[in-house]
Design an enzyme around this catalytic site. Structure first.
Site, PDB file in Angstrom:
ATOM      1  N   THR A  38      19.459  18.898 -20.767  1.00  0.00           N
ATOM      2  CA  THR A  38      20.778  19.447 -22.413  1.00  0.00           C
ATOM      3  C   THR A  38      21.593  19.889 -21.538  1.00  0.00           C
ATOM      4  O   THR A  38      22.971  19.361 -21.729  1.00  0.00           O
ATOM      5  CB  THR A  38      19.364  19.909 -23.291  1.00  0.00           C
ATOM      6  OG1 THR A  38      18.159  18.764 -24.322  1.00  0.00           O
ATOM      7  CG2 THR A  38      21.188  19.981 -23.981  1.00  0.00           C
ATOM      8  N   GLU A  39      21.370  20.497 -20.931  1.00  0.00           N
ATOM      9  CA  GLU A  39      22.341  21.805 -19.836  1.00  0.00           C
ATOM     10  C   GLU A  39      23.371  20.809 -18.766  1.00  0.00           C
ATOM     11  O   GLU A  39      24.914  21.224 -18.616  1.00  0.00           O
ATOM     12  CB  GLU A  39      21.947  22.832 -19.681  1.00  0.00           C
ATOM     13  CG  GLU A  39      21.826  23.212 -21.139  1.00  0.00           C
ATOM     14  CD  GLU A  39      22.498  24.159 -21.592  1.00  0.00           C
ATOM     15  OE1 GLU A  39      23.568  25.063 -20.992  1.00  0.00           O
ATOM     16  OE2 GLU A  39      22.601  24.821 -22.530  1.00  0.00           O
TER      17      GLU A  39
END
Length: 115
Positions: free
Chosen positions: A35-36
């Site tokens: 996600t990051e």
């Protein structure tokens, strides 16, 4: 967090090491990393977060990460920060929100901030 798919082979040993050292599940570390940074070790966010786990420079320094673009340091630091947020907030949803938006934001909103 988006589910599905595993981390690229080159980063899996780092995730396994971080999971062993912190007690954070490899699946959660992988989800946060996906996600990051989408597994990009050179990722830089508009806010200035760096590397695979998108550590802010001050957070990285506080975790002993001296080279945030070093994948091993970044993953170990990010997993430790995630462990701290899990211990602080007691559940994955709030811990991940604190990881992303900062623990102060989670405290101010009494949960996941609306952004």
């Amino acid at each position: 967090l988006r589910a599905g798919g595993s981390a690229p082979g080159w980063v899996q040993p780092l995730i396994a090491e971080a999971a062993r050292k912190t007690g954070v599940s490899p699946e959660l570390i992988t989800s946060v990393m996906r996600t990051e940074s989408a597994f990009n070790p050179r990722a830089v966010s508009p806010a200035g977060a760096l590397g695979l786990m998108q550590l802010m420079p001050g957070t990285a320094a506080g975790l002993g990460v001296t080279h945030p673009f070093n994948p091993r340091q970044n993953v170990l630091g990010g997993a430790e920060y995630l462990r701290e947020q899990l211990a602080r907030f007691g559940n994955v949803e709030k811990a991940v929100a604190a990881y992303n938006a900062g623990p102060g934001a989670v405290q101010r909103y009494g949960g996941v901030p609306p952004y």
